[in-house]
Design an enzyme around this catalytic site. Sequence first.
Site, PDB file in Angstrom:
ATOM      1  CG  PHE A 121      -1.774   1.711   1.508  1.00 32.81           C
ATOM      2  CD1 PHE A 121      -3.169   1.885   0.264  1.00 32.81           C
ATOM      3  CD2 PHE A 121      -1.443   2.123   2.244  1.00 32.81           C
ATOM      4  CE1 PHE A 121      -3.476   2.521   0.446  1.00 32.81           C
ATOM      5  CE2 PHE A 121      -2.668   3.468   1.786  1.00 32.81           C
ATOM      6  CZ  PHE A 121      -3.763   3.280   1.456  1.00 32.81           C
ATOM      7  CG  ASP A 157       5.242   3.973   2.153  1.00 32.47           C
ATOM      8  OD1 ASP A 157       5.129   4.869   2.534  1.00 32.47           O
ATOM      9  OD2 ASP A 157       4.490   3.586   1.255  1.00 32.47           O
ATOM     10  CE  LYS A 169      -0.868   4.947   8.062  1.00 35.64           C
ATOM     11  NZ  LYS A 169      -0.058   4.739   6.722  1.00 35.64           N
TER      12      LYS A 169
HETATM   13  C1  LIG Z   1      -0.396   5.196   5.209  1.00 36.69           C
HETATM   14  C2  LIG Z   1       0.123   4.905   4.138  1.00 36.69           C
HETATM   15  C3  LIG Z   1       0.235   5.322   3.029  1.00 36.69           C
HETATM   16  C4  LIG Z   1      -0.403   6.595   2.326  1.00 36.69           C
HETATM   17  O1  LIG Z   1      -0.744   7.646   3.492  1.00 36.69           O
HETATM   18  P1  LIG Z   1      -1.646   8.599   3.689  1.00 36.69           P
HETATM   19  O2  LIG Z   1      -1.373   9.994   4.633  1.00 36.69           O
HETATM   20  O3  LIG Z   1      -2.802   7.982   4.124  1.00 36.69           O
HETATM   21  O4  LIG Z   1      -2.296   9.685   2.213  1.00 36.69           O
HETATM   22  C5  LIG Z   1       1.505   4.469   1.895  1.00 36.69           C
HETATM   23  N1  LIG Z   1       2.216   4.497   1.986  1.00 36.69           N
HETATM   24  C6  LIG Z   1       2.716   3.560   3.542  1.00 36.69           C
HETATM   25  C7  LIG Z   1       3.098   2.622   4.494  1.00 36.69           C
HETATM   26  C8  LIG Z   1       0.935   3.752   4.371  1.00 36.69           C
HETATM   27  O5  LIG Z   1       0.835   2.922   5.795  1.00 36.69           O
END
Ligand SMILES: *Cc1c(COP(=O)(O)O)cnc(C)c1O
Length: 400
Positions: free
Chosen positions: A139, A223, A252
Amino acid sequence: MSAQSELAELGHRFLYPNYRQAPVVIARGEGAVLWDAEGKRYIDMLAGIAVSALGHAHPKLVAAIADQAARVMQVSNYYYNEPNVRLAQKLTAVTGMDRAFFCNSGTEAVEASLKLARRHFHTRGQPERLKVLAYTNSFHGRTLGALAATGQDKYKEGFGPLTGALHVPFGDLAATRRALGPEVAAVIFEPVQGEGGVVPAPPGFLSGLRAATAETGTLLIADEIQTGVGRTGAFLACQAEGIQPDIVVLAKGLAGGVPIGALLCKQELASALPPGSHGSTFGGNALASRAALTVLETLESEGLIARVRELGELLEAGLARLATEHPRKIETVRGTGLLQAAVLRDGIDPRGVLAALQARGLLLSVAGARALRFSPPLVVKPAELEEALGILDATLTELT
Ligand SMILES: *Cc1c(COP(=O)(O)O)cnc(C)c1O
């Protein structure tokens, strides 16, 4: 009708219905505890989806935000502001990177990393290098570029065509090497797949990936939006694996609840996005930067990252105990630090379990198809973890 049910009804009527929201209105919090509008108390093992790193209403964060709001919140990127400059200095120092770009969410940070990678090779006379290699079950966010990189069909349905990304199985180094063709600009990966169900990369995968991308000159994007800022027991999960990516994206937990996203990169990439090529109105604003700076300072002054390792072991051991006691309900336990999951057996309705936990005063979330994800505030107390484990135990016992 209570104030809570009245508000929930208004929300149901006026908010865009893209979420499945419980009829609960959270009114306030302290540390790892939340109270709803009727005064019901919850242990918060969700933390706004791994966001509230310092817990709710941390006095230092509250004071810093109030102080900054009284000075200046936003000045635009035509000028510098002190919290932003100090944040860039601190973030690069703790990650071993050289440059920081700020935006307002995880998705935006991923999007910036994809644009940076394309532009980097464009500038170097290799415009054919424009694809991103990503992993199944990943994701990376919801804008069209980040969504293309995301490796789960459920997020993509109806939004196609989404182009520019290739996918190989997560953890498969041989498949990664085969896919690293001349059109691939970058590989993006999560050290632990969060939304995919809290799936850690297999041992040795990250160092193999670093070596493979170095050989082909492909950029490596970590990420760490969910795993970063201490969540897994190191500031970055990559640091525990001893690897240095070319780009790291964070969001986050970084500002403890204030919206922020960050891209960190090495000096070699500093000319990829020259003035005018990319930007953000709100990115780097003084309020979010001050909040993030306070989070980083507090992680250090309160020794929170070392604590994550201890508490993570406590949580993991507690979940493993529950897995032994409820073998027909829990299939496995997995995770790192304070990002852990108890994976329910196929056939058990995770939403039903979530509702039962909520009724007993425990908030958490389901990641992937069946993983009950624990991502508590990093300041959570051992007794609060025990309380959460007790509620899960009672709920699983009751479950038929
Ligand atoms: C939450 C998340 C995203 C997206 O972040 P948003 O602040 O919701 O746009 C992207 N990559 C990872 C691994 C995430 O956990």
